[in-house]
Write a protein that holds these residues in place. Structure first.
Motif, PDB file in Angstrom:
ATOM      1  N   SER A  83       9.007 -55.334  12.752  1.00  0.00           N
ATOM      2  CA  SER A  83      10.576 -55.547  12.726  1.00  0.00           C
ATOM      3  C   SER A  83      10.755 -56.459  11.533  1.00  0.00           C
ATOM      4  O   SER A  83      11.746 -56.440  10.861  1.00  0.00           O
ATOM      5  CB  SER A  83      10.784 -56.292  14.114  1.00  0.00           C
ATOM      6  OG  SER A  83      10.736 -55.296  15.201  1.00  0.00           O
ATOM      7  N   ALA A  84       9.832 -57.392  11.095  1.00  0.00           N
ATOM      8  CA  ALA A  84      10.008 -58.349  10.086  1.00  0.00           C
ATOM      9  C   ALA A  84       9.874 -57.748   8.887  1.00  0.00           C
ATOM     10  O   ALA A  84      10.664 -57.679   7.796  1.00  0.00           O
ATOM     11  CB  ALA A  84       8.852 -59.259  10.041  1.00  0.00           C
ATOM     12  N   ALA A  85       9.230 -56.483   8.683  1.00  0.00           N
ATOM     13  CA  ALA A  85       9.005 -55.811   7.499  1.00  0.00           C
ATOM     14  C   ALA A  85      10.420 -55.057   7.111  1.00  0.00           C
ATOM     15  O   ALA A  85      10.878 -54.930   6.188  1.00  0.00           O
ATOM     16  CB  ALA A  85       7.923 -54.880   7.604  1.00  0.00           C
ATOM     17  N   ARG A  87      13.260 -55.907   8.284  1.00  0.00           N
ATOM     18  CA  ARG A  87      14.352 -56.569   7.959  1.00  0.00           C
ATOM     19  C   ARG A  87      14.308 -57.183   6.694  1.00  0.00           C
ATOM     20  O   ARG A  87      15.563 -57.156   5.797  1.00  0.00           O
ATOM     21  CB  ARG A  87      14.388 -57.775   8.936  1.00  0.00           C
ATOM     22  CG  ARG A  87      14.923 -57.522  10.358  1.00  0.00           C
ATOM     23  CD  ARG A  87      15.055 -58.936  11.100  1.00  0.00           C
ATOM     24  NE  ARG A  87      13.763 -59.899  11.211  1.00  0.00           N
ATOM     25  CZ  ARG A  87      12.990 -59.906  12.169  1.00  0.00           C
ATOM     26  NH1 ARG A  87      13.287 -58.777  13.034  1.00  0.00           N
ATOM     27  NH2 ARG A  87      11.952 -60.395  12.166  1.00  0.00           N
ATOM     28  N   MET A  88      13.159 -57.246   6.026  1.00  0.00           N
ATOM     29  CA  MET A  88      13.005 -57.485   4.516  1.00  0.00           C
ATOM     30  C   MET A  88      13.478 -56.547   3.729  1.00  0.00           C
ATOM     31  O   MET A  88      14.254 -56.652   2.722  1.00  0.00           O
ATOM     32  CB  MET A  88      11.605 -57.912   4.387  1.00  0.00           C
ATOM     33  CG  MET A  88      11.156 -59.249   5.085  1.00  0.00           C
ATOM     34  SD  MET A  88       9.327 -59.623   4.628  1.00  0.00           S
ATOM     35  CE  MET A  88       9.489 -59.645   2.971  1.00  0.00           C
ATOM     36  N   ILE A  89      13.227 -55.069   3.978  1.00  0.00           N
ATOM     37  CA  ILE A  89      13.483 -54.024   3.423  1.00  0.00           C
ATOM     38  C   ILE A  89      14.941 -53.901   3.228  1.00  0.00           C
ATOM     39  O   ILE A  89      15.447 -53.569   2.440  1.00  0.00           O
ATOM     40  CB  ILE A  89      12.888 -52.733   3.940  1.00  0.00           C
ATOM     41  CG1 ILE A  89      11.537 -52.635   3.855  1.00  0.00           C
ATOM     42  CG2 ILE A  89      13.468 -51.370   3.258  1.00  0.00           C
ATOM     43  CD1 ILE A  89      10.593 -51.644   4.709  1.00  0.00           C
ATOM     44  N   TRP A  90      15.713 -54.091   4.430  1.00  0.00           N
ATOM     45  CA  TRP A  90      16.990 -53.858   4.572  1.00  0.00           C
ATOM     46  C   TRP A  90      17.835 -54.909   3.977  1.00  0.00           C
ATOM     47  O   TRP A  90      18.657 -54.604   3.014  1.00  0.00           O
ATOM     48  CB  TRP A  90      17.701 -53.976   6.081  1.00  0.00           C
ATOM     49  CG  TRP A  90      16.792 -52.828   6.830  1.00  0.00           C
ATOM     50  CD1 TRP A  90      16.771 -51.554   6.704  1.00  0.00           C
ATOM     51  CD2 TRP A  90      16.912 -52.925   8.248  1.00  0.00           C
ATOM     52  NE1 TRP A  90      16.519 -50.849   7.624  1.00  0.00           N
ATOM     53  CE2 TRP A  90      16.384 -51.841   8.871  1.00  0.00           C
ATOM     54  CE3 TRP A  90      16.897 -53.918   9.421  1.00  0.00           C
ATOM     55  CZ2 TRP A  90      16.267 -51.249  10.030  1.00  0.00           C
ATOM     56  CZ3 TRP A  90      16.748 -53.766  10.454  1.00  0.00           C
ATOM     57  CH2 TRP A  90      16.398 -52.282  11.241  1.00  0.00           C
ATOM     58  N   ALA A  91      17.245 -56.155   3.849  1.00  0.00           N
ATOM     59  CA  ALA A  91      17.858 -57.199   2.951  1.00  0.00           C
ATOM     60  C   ALA A  91      17.729 -56.985   1.584  1.00  0.00           C
ATOM     61  O   ALA A  91      18.498 -57.639   0.512  1.00  0.00           O
ATOM     62  CB  ALA A  91      17.273 -58.502   3.426  1.00  0.00           C
ATOM     63  N   SER A  92      16.536 -56.197   1.314  1.00  0.00           N
ATOM     64  CA  SER A  92      16.377 -56.152  -0.235  1.00  0.00           C
ATOM     65  C   SER A  92      17.000 -55.069  -0.763  1.00  0.00           C
ATOM     66  O   SER A  92      17.714 -54.674  -2.000  1.00  0.00           O
ATOM     67  CB  SER A  92      14.798 -56.005  -0.596  1.00  0.00           C
ATOM     68  OG  SER A  92      14.563 -54.636   0.080  1.00  0.00           O
ATOM     69  N   GLY A  96      11.116 -49.245   1.343  1.00  0.00           N
ATOM     70  CA  GLY A  96       9.964 -49.580   1.716  1.00  0.00           C
ATOM     71  C   GLY A  96       9.321 -49.059   2.708  1.00  0.00           C
ATOM     72  O   GLY A  96       9.841 -47.885   3.471  1.00  0.00           O
TER      73      GLY A  96
END
Length: 514
Positions: A83-85, A87-92, A96
């Motif tokens: 989930s954390a990975a 969220r970071m992809i969506w934010a970037s 990914g």
């Protein structure tokens, strides 16, 4: 807009809808044929589509997946990280991936890689995220197995007593294991016969080896010696050809071992064995010298009988008329006595002769009888009474007749000498043969002499140890080495009464042959 225009617009709309449906059906068909699991997320990460393969794999209903997302079937230990990975992809806003274990419908967790990438409209705005999940378990297991195999191979190479090598099609060394024990021995670019010192001295061996290489045949345990500047080492090597996928010959791979220590140990053992044979010969000759009186008596007996029978024959022939039948008997006795004398001489010559060991099936009782014919007078001259309890039938043993005669002569003469100082009681020597509880053949020689002291019990078989003032201390040591070379044992078990016992134990011939 009139009715006709409305009809045309409606027809165009329906056609457009049909095209969209056809496109969706085609897309769904493509998605269904992709082996990976496919899903779509809205820009905020909400799941809006999940393909049937994902549902079939996880066994979850569509409603539950759309409501809770992918994480519902992810391993608890991996869910937070995945989930954390994401969220970071969506934010970037950049594609990914992340790995996690996904639960199959039967409860087994398998490792997947989850990839997602943004889908944008004409203005560049992200309208959804497309994702695929690929099963990595088989690949991971294959990689793990490959790593284990590589590690196992590396362990073998590191712990092997030799080194691994590889040659090209011209048989020059192109690769050596990093664990090579003698790196200067097999330098890259050299061939085996470039570093061998026996190419000229053993040309036939090398011709056969080169012929096998030219025929691309495997070879095993080929031994050669290196040139002096490389230490004159003995190398044993084994190799097999290898090919590429098209069957083209690429060279040889194999393993080599430095066996110099083994070869030199064998040479040293052979030299030691030769020295033992020489020493045993000296011991036999010395023993025969000490038994001169007994040997002379043993030979004189048949010779005296020959003379007596010859005289009798002449007497029978001088009768009138000649008694031819009696003369014939006398001649037959002369022949028998001559054969007896010949056998004695042959046995003595065999003992005195320095010859190679000849192993053959033997009857131990027969060997004892042959020895008694040589030492019989020695028993008489020392007033020793002999008792023999030989088993009527014994399994044959495998041995050298002369060497076993030497052992028995030594044990008998030792027993006689041990009783030479006895007074006041009978000097008695007992010789027994039979089979022990392990079906081995044994021979025991027991005297009633002074016996073996406790402090000497562990020393009597040592070289140069003797309890006799004139003894060399080699007799029993030689005897034990002879017996052990025959696969047997020579011991001195403690007597219940007076005197000493020496026991020879030999395996039966069938056991040695097996």
């Amino acid at each position: 807009m009139d009715i006709r225009e409305q009809g045309v617009a409606s027809e165009r709309l329906q056609k457009a809808l049909d095209q969209i449906k056809t496109s969706e059906d085609r897309l769904r068909h493509v998605v269904d044929t992709i082996p990976d699991l496919v899903w779509l997320n809205q820009p905020d990460g909400t799941t809006e589509f999940i393909d049937q393969k994902y549902l079939d794999y996880t066994g979850l209903p569509m409603e539950r997946v759309l409501q809770s997302g992918l994480a519902d079937a992810v391993h608890p230990d991996d869910a937070v990280g995945l989930s954390a990975a994401f969220r970071m992809i969506w934010a970037s806003g950049i594609a990914g991936e992340a790995e996690a274990r996904l639960r199959r419908f039967d409860g087994e967790y398998r490792r997947f890689v989850f990839r997602t990438r943004p889908m944008r409209d004409q203005s560049g705005k992200i309208v959804e995220w497309c994702g695929v999940a690929t099963d990595l378990e088989n690949r991971k297991r294959t990689e793990a197995a490959l790593r284990q195999s590589e590690q196992r191979f590396r362990d073998y190479a590191e712990t092997a007593s030799g080194w691994l090598w590889e040659t090209g099609p011209d048989h020059r060394f192109v690769d050596l294991s990093s664990e090579t024990k003698s790196p200067r021995l097999l330098a890259s670019g050299l061939r085996r016969w470039d570093i061998a010192s026996d190419v000229d001295s053993e040309p036939e061996k090398w011709l056969q080896h080169r012929a096998a290489l030219d025929a691309h045949l495997p070879f095993r345990d080929f031994v050669y010696r290196t040139i002096p500047r490389l230490g004159s080492l003995y190398i044993r090597t084994t190799g097999k050809p290898f090919y590429d996928a098209s069957g083209r010959f690429l060279g040889y791979r194999g393993i080599s071992t430095d066996i110099t220590a083994t070869i030199r140990a064998a040479e040293a053992e052979q030299a030691l064995r030769k020295a033992q044979i020489e020493l045993a010969h000296v011991s036999r000759v010395t023993t025969l010298g000490e038994l001169t009186a007994s040997i002379s008596h043993e030979i004189n007996q048949p010779l005296a009988a020959v003379m007596a029978n010859a005289g009798a024959c002449l007497g029978w022939l001088a009768c009138t008329p000649p008694d031819l039948e009696a003369a014939r008997r006398s001649l037959e006795w002369i022949m028998e006595d001559s054969n007896r004398a010949t056998e004695v001489i042959l046995r003595i010559r065999a003992l005195a002769k320095k010859a190679e060991i000849v192993m053959m099936p033997l009857d131990l009782n027969e060997v004892v009888s042959e020895v008694m014919a040589i030492v019989g007078q020695e028993l008489v001259s020392h007033e020793v009474s002999l008792q023999m309890e030989l088993a009527p039938t014994l399994p044959r043993i495998l041995g050298d007749r002369v060497q076993l005669q030497q052992v028995i002569i030594n044990l008998v003469t030792n027993g006689i000498e041990a009783m030479s100082a006895l007074t006041g009681r009978q000097r008695q020597l007992m010789i027994r043969s039979g089979e022990d509880e392990k079906n081995r053949v044994f021979l025991a020689v027991t005297d009633c002499g002074v016996g073996i002291s406790a402090e000497n019990a562990d020393l009597i078989f040592n070289p140069f140890f003797s309890t006799k003032s004139s003894g060399m201390g080699m007799g029993l040591s030689i005897c034990r080495s002879i017996v052990e070379a025959h696969g047997g044992q020579l011991s001195a078990p403690r007597n219940n009464g007076l005197g000493a016992t020496f026991k020879l134990v030999m395996p039966p011939y069938h056991a040695q042959a097996a």
